[in-house]
Design an enzyme around this catalytic site. Structure first.
Site, PDB file in Angstrom:
ATOM      1  N   CYS A 167      13.270  10.577   7.996  1.00 10.74           N
ATOM      2  CA  CYS A 167      13.025  10.212   9.388  1.00 10.74           C
ATOM      3  C   CYS A 167      14.285  10.347  10.240  1.00 10.74           C
ATOM      4  O   CYS A 167      14.201  10.505  11.446  1.00 10.74           O
ATOM      5  CB  CYS A 167      12.433   8.817   9.474  1.00 10.74           C
ATOM      6  SG  CYS A 167      13.259   7.663   8.411  1.00 10.74           S
ATOM      7  N   GLN A 205       1.931  19.426   4.272  1.00  8.19           N
ATOM      8  CA  GLN A 205       3.266  19.501   4.870  1.00  8.19           C
ATOM      9  C   GLN A 205       3.763  20.945   4.887  1.00  8.19           C
ATOM     10  O   GLN A 205       4.378  21.388   5.850  1.00  8.19           O
ATOM     11  CB  GLN A 205       4.252  18.599   4.107  1.00  8.19           C
ATOM     12  CG  GLN A 205       4.014  17.125   4.307  1.00  8.19           C
ATOM     13  CD  GLN A 205       4.160  16.699   5.755  1.00  8.19           C
ATOM     14  OE1 GLN A 205       5.109  17.054   6.440  1.00  8.19           O
ATOM     15  NE2 GLN A 205       3.199  15.943   6.257  1.00  8.19           N
ATOM     16  N   LYS A 230       2.129  22.683   7.694  1.00  8.06           N
ATOM     17  CA  LYS A 230       2.635  22.190   8.980  1.00  8.06           C
ATOM     18  C   LYS A 230       4.001  22.827   9.294  1.00  8.06           C
ATOM     19  O   LYS A 230       4.239  23.293  10.412  1.00  8.06           O
ATOM     20  CB  LYS A 230       2.751  20.663   8.901  1.00  8.06           C
ATOM     21  CG  LYS A 230       3.260  20.008  10.164  1.00  8.06           C
ATOM     22  CD  LYS A 230       3.332  18.488  10.010  1.00  8.06           C
ATOM     23  CE  LYS A 230       4.253  17.907  11.056  1.00  8.06           C
ATOM     24  NZ  LYS A 230       4.635  16.526  10.807  1.00  8.06           N
ATOM     25  N   GLY A 275       6.223   5.158   8.620  1.00  4.72           N
ATOM     26  CA  GLY A 275       5.425   6.375   8.595  1.00  4.72           C
ATOM     27  C   GLY A 275       5.451   7.068   9.938  1.00  4.72           C
ATOM     28  O   GLY A 275       6.406   6.925  10.717  1.00  4.72           O
ATOM     29  N   ALA A 300       1.985   5.258  -0.315  1.00  7.73           N
ATOM     30  CA  ALA A 300       1.364   6.445   0.282  1.00  7.73           C
ATOM     31  C   ALA A 300       0.453   7.122  -0.742  1.00  7.73           C
ATOM     32  O   ALA A 300       0.762   7.127  -1.935  1.00  7.73           O
ATOM     33  CB  ALA A 300       2.442   7.418   0.744  1.00  7.73           C
ATOM     34  N   GLU A 311       8.672  16.308  15.569  1.00  7.67           N
ATOM     35  CA  GLU A 311       9.254  16.051  14.252  1.00  7.67           C
ATOM     36  C   GLU A 311       8.571  16.987  13.252  1.00  7.67           C
ATOM     37  O   GLU A 311       7.365  16.880  13.020  1.00  7.67           O
ATOM     38  CB  GLU A 311       9.019  14.588  13.863  1.00  7.67           C
ATOM     39  CG  GLU A 311       9.726  14.236  12.584  1.00  7.67           C
ATOM     40  CD  GLU A 311       9.506  12.785  12.163  1.00  7.67           C
ATOM     41  OE1 GLU A 311       8.374  12.292  12.288  1.00  7.67           O
ATOM     42  OE2 GLU A 311      10.470  12.163  11.708  1.00  7.67           O
ATOM     43  N   LYS A 316       0.864  -1.187   0.000  1.00  9.43           N
ATOM     44  CA  LYS A 316       0.000   0.000   0.000  1.00  9.43           C
ATOM     45  C   LYS A 316       0.898   1.232   0.000  1.00  9.43           C
ATOM     46  O   LYS A 316       1.373   1.685   1.040  1.00  9.43           O
ATOM     47  CB  LYS A 316      -0.886  -0.025   1.249  1.00  9.43           C
ATOM     48  CG  LYS A 316      -2.257   0.579   1.083  1.00  9.43           C
ATOM     49  CD  LYS A 316      -2.273   2.059   0.761  1.00  9.43           C
ATOM     50  CE  LYS A 316      -2.049   2.931   1.971  1.00  9.43           C
ATOM     51  NZ  LYS A 316      -1.854   4.352   1.598  1.00  9.43           N
ATOM     52  N   GLU A 334       8.872   1.346  11.348  1.00 11.57           N
ATOM     53  CA  GLU A 334      10.010   2.272  11.220  1.00 11.57           C
ATOM     54  C   GLU A 334       9.403   3.670  11.205  1.00 11.57           C
ATOM     55  O   GLU A 334       8.694   4.027  10.261  1.00 11.57           O
ATOM     56  CB  GLU A 334      10.794   1.959   9.945  1.00 11.57           C
ATOM     57  CG  GLU A 334      12.176   2.562   9.938  1.00 11.57           C
ATOM     58  CD  GLU A 334      12.200   3.919   9.294  1.00 11.57           C
ATOM     59  OE1 GLU A 334      12.111   4.919  10.044  1.00 11.57           O
ATOM     60  OE2 GLU A 334      12.299   3.986   8.068  1.00 11.57           O
TER      61      GLU A 334
HETATM   62  P1  ADP Z   1       2.477  11.117   7.060  1.00 10.03           P
HETATM   63  O1  ADP Z   1       1.783  11.719   8.245  1.00 10.03           O
HETATM   64  O2  ADP Z   1       3.904  11.487   6.968  1.00 10.03           O
HETATM   65  O3  ADP Z   1       1.738  11.244   5.756  1.00 10.03           O
HETATM   66  P2  ADP Z   1       1.452   8.532   7.611  1.00 10.03           P
HETATM   67  O4  ADP Z   1       1.895   7.713   8.760  1.00 10.03           O
HETATM   68  O5  ADP Z   1       0.103   9.165   7.677  1.00 10.03           O
HETATM   69  O6  ADP Z   1       2.582   9.581   7.356  1.00 10.03           O
HETATM   70  O7  ADP Z   1       1.490   7.693   6.259  1.00 10.03           O
HETATM   71  C1  ADP Z   1       2.364   6.625   6.004  1.00 10.03           C
HETATM   72  C2  ADP Z   1       1.585   5.511   5.356  1.00 10.03           C
HETATM   73  O8  ADP Z   1       0.627   5.046   6.291  1.00 10.03           O
HETATM   74  C3  ADP Z   1       0.784   5.914   4.114  1.00 10.03           C
HETATM   75  O9  ADP Z   1       0.837   4.854   3.166  1.00 10.03           O
HETATM   76  C4  ADP Z   1      -0.609   6.074   4.650  1.00 10.03           C
HETATM   77  O10 ADP Z   1      -1.618   5.895   3.681  1.00 10.03           O
HETATM   78  C5  ADP Z   1      -0.659   4.966   5.695  1.00 10.03           C
HETATM   79  N1  ADP Z   1      -1.689   5.144   6.723  1.00 10.03           N
HETATM   80  C6  ADP Z   1      -2.164   6.291   7.243  1.00 10.03           C
HETATM   81  N2  ADP Z   1      -3.137   6.041   8.163  1.00 10.03           N
HETATM   82  C7  ADP Z   1      -3.281   4.689   8.232  1.00 10.03           C
HETATM   83  C8  ADP Z   1      -4.112   3.810   8.987  1.00 10.03           C
HETATM   84  N3  ADP Z   1      -5.009   4.261   9.860  1.00 10.03           N
HETATM   85  N4  ADP Z   1      -3.972   2.486   8.790  1.00 10.03           N
HETATM   86  C9  ADP Z   1      -3.069   2.006   7.918  1.00 10.03           C
HETATM   87  N5  ADP Z   1      -2.266   2.779   7.173  1.00 10.03           N
HETATM   88  C10 ADP Z   1      -2.352   4.113   7.319  1.00 10.03           C
END
Ligand code: ADP
Length: 490
Positions: free
Chosen positions: A296, A343, A346, A240, A189, A393, A187, A262
């Protein structure tokens, strides 16, 4: 920026936008799509199929079938390794195209994207080499028994990828998963869905049988969550945000899936007065501004010994002012846009907070241009440990300079964080360097260097920076179950 960005950004062809299940390109079950953007212009570059729970279920079924029957299930380990070697070769053959697509969708400079593609190939090759070397043991048990252990695949693995290194993080996860005989539902991003689809196409060319790699684009709360709660997914590997990891930890509790994380960091980068100052300036600059701080391991807490602090900050500021921020597809560009409007907002919010909480803005702090998500390299001096910019962060080109007086003081302050991903020290004193390396709570420690990461070396976090280690032999632990077999003798 301006016209040049616009013209060039539409040129790399975006051919692949569907879901990839069982080596076939398919629409999502309900036919939905979502827009993906060029962060250098803010413009839509493609409509991508949006997977939801029904699509994840289809992909999991394909992955399960590939795991249990068919060519992959019976494949010799060495031949699985060959799949990874083939894919690595194809990545290098198509490096220019992949890098351009990565830069277009993620905003990283073309120079960095080309570097990433070499890293992707290195990683796939490294794990290709492991495929026929994952061995069990024969423990010397008491009694008349022969006991041996088998190392078997965990099963169907859900891999959730971030937007900052879309293909590098894909490779870190795909390589060990295949080396150990698992099948994968990936999956990517939602910000960066495109390059994983091209990798999927190359995987067919590399000989991956149907169902071994499936790619489901979509959003975290829907597609990502569907993987986490699916009863037939055995493991989730996630890179993430720490807050997302906490959601995943809860979402996977009912099925007690294996999980590895990670996550982020607020890495302490410590510069002593006895260091080679110019090297430390260059290294600390790279530590924070590499990929616009969207790393990261970014060296975002810069501890500088007080007696060299003013000279050090002046040198760092001069470099920040000279940095070429702009079109990521121009080979002369040193820093591209941040990945998204979210971003950008933020980061600028944290700059505001830094000012309000009393830190001194030395350079930067503004958006660059009115189009795209560019931010000036930013330095705050006189930062205190309790300020938000020293604790959170930011994931942008913003460094907090924290002066210190003594070794004991800085060693203690370096660990004052919930994170523990990386740390660095700049000094010529070998005792100081090794003491710090032993003391600091971080999964990776750099001495007189920064951001040196290799396929062969374990990578991961202490504390809230993660669970488990990717890269190196350590990642094989994440993708195997150990089975003990005992045979009565005589
Ligand atoms: P950022 O805040 O830097 O965008 P995320 O942790 O939200 O980082 O995103 C990293 C990955 O996690 C992406 O592929 C995102 O779609 C996925 N993701 C975000 N929320 C969820 C969730 N509730 N369950 C599973 N995957 C998720």
């Amino acid at each position: 920026m301006s016209q040049a960005v616009l013209e060039r950004s539409t040129s790399p062809q975006v051919r692949l936008t569907k879901l990839f299940i069982n080596n076939e390109w398919v629409d999502s079950a309900q036919g939905q799509t979502f827009e993906t953007y060029n962060p250098a212009t803010g413009e839509v570059i493609a409509e991508v199929a949006e997977g939801t729970a029904a699509d994840v279920d289809r992909a999991v079924k394909a992955a399960r079938a590939a795991l249990e029957k068919g060519t992959y299930a019976k494949m010799d380990a060495a031949d699985r390794g060959q799949l990874l070697f083939n894919l690595a070769d194809l990545v290098l053959k198509n490096k220019a195209e992949l890098a351009a697509l990565e830069s277009l969708n993620c905003g990283k400079t073309i120079t960095d994207s080309l570097g990433d593609m070499q890293g992707v190939a290195n990683s796939l090759r490294y794990y290709g080499g492991w495929a026929d070397k994952v061995e069990g043991r024969t423990p010397p048990v008491r009694g008349s028994f022969l006991t041996y252990t088998l190392r078997q695949p965990v099963g169907v693995v859900g891999q959730i990828i971030p937007w900052n290194f879309p293909l590098a993080m894909l490779a870190w996860k795909l390589g060990p998963a295949i080396a150990c005989g698992n099948t994968v539902v990936m999956k990517p991003a939602e910000q960066t869905p495109l390059t994983a689809l091209r990798i999927a196409e190359l995987a067919i060319e590399a000989g991956f049988p149907p169902g071994v790699l499936n790619v489901i684009n979509g959003f975290g709360e829907t597609a990502g969550n569907a993987l986490c709660v699916h009863t037939d997914v055995d493991k989730i590997a996630f890179t993430g945000h720490v807050d997302t990891a906490k959601i995943i930890q809860k979402a996977t509790a009912d099925t007690l899936k294996r999980t590895s994380y990670e996550l982020g960091g607020k890495s302490p980068n410590v510069v002593f007065a006895d260091a080679n100052i110019d090297e430390a300036v260059d290294g600390s600059f790279h530590a924070i501004y590499f990929h616009g701080g969207q790393c990261c391991t970014a060296g975002s807490r810069l501890f500088v010994e007080e007696k060299i602090k003013d000279e050090f900050v002046a040198k760092l500021a001069a470099k920040a002012k000279a940095r070429r921020v702009g079109d990521p597809l121009d080979p002369n560009t040193q820093q591209g846009p941040q990945v998204s409007q979210e971003q950008l907002d933020k980061i600028l919010g944290y700059v505001d907070l830094g000012r309000k909480q009393g830190a001194k803005l030395v350079v930067g702090g503004e958006r660059v241009g009115g189009k795209g998500y560019f931010v000036e390299p930013t330095i705050f001096d006189g930062v205190r440990d309790d300020m938000a910019i020293a604790k959170d962060e930011i994931f942008g080109p913003v460094v907090s300079v924290l002066p210190f007086k003594s070794q004991d003081e800085v060693f203690e302050r370096a660990n004052r964080t919930n994170y523990g991903l990386a740390a660095a020290i700049w000094t010529k004193d070998i005792d100081k360097a090794h003491l710090y390396a032993k003391h600091v709570k971080a999964g990776t420690v750099w001495v007189n260097c920064y951001h040196v990461v290799d396929a062969t070396t374990p990578f991961g976090g202490f504390k809230q920076s993660g669970h488990g280690r990717e890269n190196g032999e350590a990642a094989l632990e994440l993708y195997t179950e150990t089975k003990t077999v005992t045979v009565k003798l005589g």
